[in-house]
Scaffold this motif. Structure first.
Motif, PDB file in Angstrom:
ATOM      1  N   ASN A  64     -13.459   3.280  -9.314  1.00  0.00           N
ATOM      2  CA  ASN A  64     -14.416   4.347  -9.012  1.00  0.00           C
ATOM      3  C   ASN A  64     -13.835   5.720  -9.350  1.00  0.00           C
ATOM      4  N   MET A 100     -11.251  -1.580  -6.421  1.00  0.00           N
ATOM      5  CA  MET A 100     -12.559  -0.930  -6.447  1.00  0.00           C
ATOM      6  C   MET A 100     -12.400   0.595  -6.370  1.00  0.00           C
ATOM      7  N   LEU A 101     -11.548   1.072  -5.476  1.00  0.00           N
ATOM      8  CA  LEU A 101     -11.334   2.508  -5.346  1.00  0.00           C
ATOM      9  C   LEU A 101     -10.712   3.093  -6.608  1.00  0.00           C
ATOM     10  N   ASP A 142      -2.905   9.752  -2.197  1.00  0.00           N
ATOM     11  CA  ASP A 142      -3.051   8.314  -2.334  1.00  0.00           C
ATOM     12  C   ASP A 142      -2.540   7.888  -3.710  1.00  0.00           C
ATOM     13  N   CYS A 188       0.847  -1.184   0.000  1.00  0.00           N
ATOM     14  CA  CYS A 188       0.000   0.000   0.000  1.00  0.00           C
ATOM     15  C   CYS A 188       0.887   1.240   0.000  1.00  0.00           C
ATOM     16  N   ASP A 236      -6.208  -5.686  -6.587  1.00  0.00           N
ATOM     17  CA  ASP A 236      -7.364  -6.511  -6.233  1.00  0.00           C
ATOM     18  C   ASP A 236      -8.061  -5.899  -5.027  1.00  0.00           C
ATOM     19  N   GLY A 237      -9.190  -6.437  -4.673  1.00  0.00           N
ATOM     20  CA  GLY A 237      -9.919  -6.030  -3.468  1.00  0.00           C
ATOM     21  C   GLY A 237     -10.323  -4.569  -3.470  1.00  0.00           C
ATOM     22  N   ASN A 238     -10.256  -3.973  -2.301  1.00  0.00           N
ATOM     23  CA  ASN A 238     -10.681  -2.588  -2.123  1.00  0.00           C
ATOM     24  C   ASN A 238      -9.860  -1.619  -2.964  1.00  0.00           C
ATOM     25  N   GLU A 239      -8.578  -1.917  -3.111  1.00  0.00           N
ATOM     26  CA  GLU A 239      -7.708  -1.037  -3.883  1.00  0.00           C
ATOM     27  C   GLU A 239      -8.188  -0.954  -5.325  1.00  0.00           C
ATOM     28  N   CYS A 265      -3.365   5.542  -5.735  1.00  0.00           N
ATOM     29  CA  CYS A 265      -4.393   5.287  -6.749  1.00  0.00           C
ATOM     30  C   CYS A 265      -4.871   6.592  -7.376  1.00  0.00           C
TER      31      CYS A 265
END
Length: 402
Positions: free
Chosen positions: A393, A389-390, A348, A313, A384-387, A350
């Motif tokens: 979005n 998805m964020l 961040d 992260c 993958d996962g929340n990363e 992302c």
């Protein structure tokens, strides 16, 4: 042995092992999926249990007496055995294999020679007004910082002493230590000119087995396999559970002197797979500090891609027209002031990648948006996962596709 030991440690969950084999020695008072608690076995710990075991880092720490380590350290203490025997006990109990490579005498002799060079360079530095004026008066470094990182100075006629590398006479030395937590020895050196010499830096040659090199030394020093300051920062990285990544040697020294002691340098603008694995071995969290110009942004995107691939992260700080060393000097090594600058500009990773990818495609026709999506695909493939998805979005919002 280093990579094998790391894999061995990661393969044996410390909480499960203690619960199964040392339940009578260290009975847990509390346990969940992320941690377990017990009364410390190193000091009188009657009231509240101060010994904690952490699933994420596979380590233990007593918040009463400060004792900490990993499973091998724990087994060494309980069984009163040396390192290798502790590993064999764990392997025998769990079935996880462990392989010990014999010590390479050529590599060990090389490291001893390099360590001796650093001691000689350190003495040279103490006796050089020019070097001390540059590092202490101009760059602002104090003795504790310089000594910790073993900063030195080559002889004025170093070519008469060493014939393995040229163009390093009368240069400041930045020893690069082997990437280990304890008793790290020098495996390479970066040499910086005191004035306007070209090139500004000269580095020891990678021992990659090319023609003309001593094949007995193959692999002992590969710059891309190391992180400058890793040995000095290791314990603080573990304590804070994050690492700060910068480009250069003096950036690391300046941050350390400012009280930010978990910084390492990738020694350039590219992060290798080996360097990413070194980070992953100690933490899953990173803050990347880069120049905010176009070149810095492009380099940052490549570095973040490698961090994503290793599940690290990350956040990014882009500095406008300066670097961490100059920033620290300008703020007189006031850590809080430096931290406040980072806090104002941190982004961040992302969000940074999305901004970089869509900057040229926002508010354009659909065919151009598809180009942005195509450029983003290589990043989404390693998330993958929340990363993930964020990231999606944010990307779709910026492209006005939601």
């Amino acid at each position: 042995m280093g990579s094998d030991i790391t894999a061995f440690k990661n393969a044996v969950p410390i909480i499960d092992y203690v619960d199964k084999y040392y339940r009578n020695v260290i009975p847990f008072t509390d346990r969940c999926s992320q941690y377990a608690s017990a009364h410390c076995i190193w000091h009188e710990d009657i009231n509240s249990p101060s010994l904690k075991f952490f699933a994420k880092t596979n380590t233990f720490k007593c918040f009463g007496c400060g004792k900490e380590g990993d499973l091998i350290d724990l087994v060494q203490h309980i069984e009163k055995v040396p390192f290798k025997e502790a590993c064999m006990i764990i392997s025998g109990n769990t079935g996880v294999p462990i392989h010990f490579e014999p010590v390479n005498p050529h590599h060990e002799a090389y490291k001893e020679t390099m360590d001796e060079h650093t001691r000689r360079y350190w003495r040279n530095y103490q006796n050089s007004y020019q070097a001390r004026q540059y590092m202490e008066e101009k760059r602002g470094f104090n003795k504790d910082t310089l000594d910790l990182y073993r900063i030195g100075l080559t002889d004025a006629q170093e070519y008469k002493i060493r014939n393995d590398i040229g163009n390093i006479s009368n240069r400041i030395t930045f020893p690069i230590l082997e990437p280990k937590a304890y008793n790290a020895k020098c495996i390479g050196i970066a040499y910086r000119g005191l004035g306007n010499e070209s090139p500004k830096y000269v580095n020891d040659m990678n021992q990659d087995g090319r023609q003309g090199q001593d094949q007995n030394l193959s692999g002992i020093f590969i710059k891309g396999n190391c992180l400058f300051g890793y040995a000095q920062a290791y314990s603080r990285i573990r304590d804070f559970n994050h690492i700060i990544l910068v480009e250069g040697y003096t950036d690391v020294l300046s941050l350390y002197q400012s009280g930010i002691k978990n910084a390492v340098a990738i020694m350039g603008t590219q992060l290798t797979e080996k360097q990413a694995q070194l980070i992953k071995n100690v933490t899953d969290n990173a803050i990347l500090i880069m120049d905010g110009d176009t070149a810095g942004r492009l380099a940052a995107a490549k570095i973040l891609k490698t961090l994503f691939r290793y599940g690290i992260c990350s956040k990014i700080v882009l500095l406008d027209g300066t670097d961490p060393a100059d920033l620290c000097l300008r703020h007189k090594f006031n850590g809080q002031a430096v931290f406040n600058v980072f806090k104002k500009t941190v982004t961040d990773s992302c969000e940074f990648i999305v901004s970089s990818l869509v900057a040229g495609y926002e508010n354009t026709v659909s065919v151009e948006r598809r180009k942005a999506l195509s450029a983003a695909a290589e990043f989404m493939d390693i998330m993958d996962g929340n990363e993930l998805m964020l990231f999606k979005n944010s990307l779709y919002k910026r492209l006005d596709m939601r």
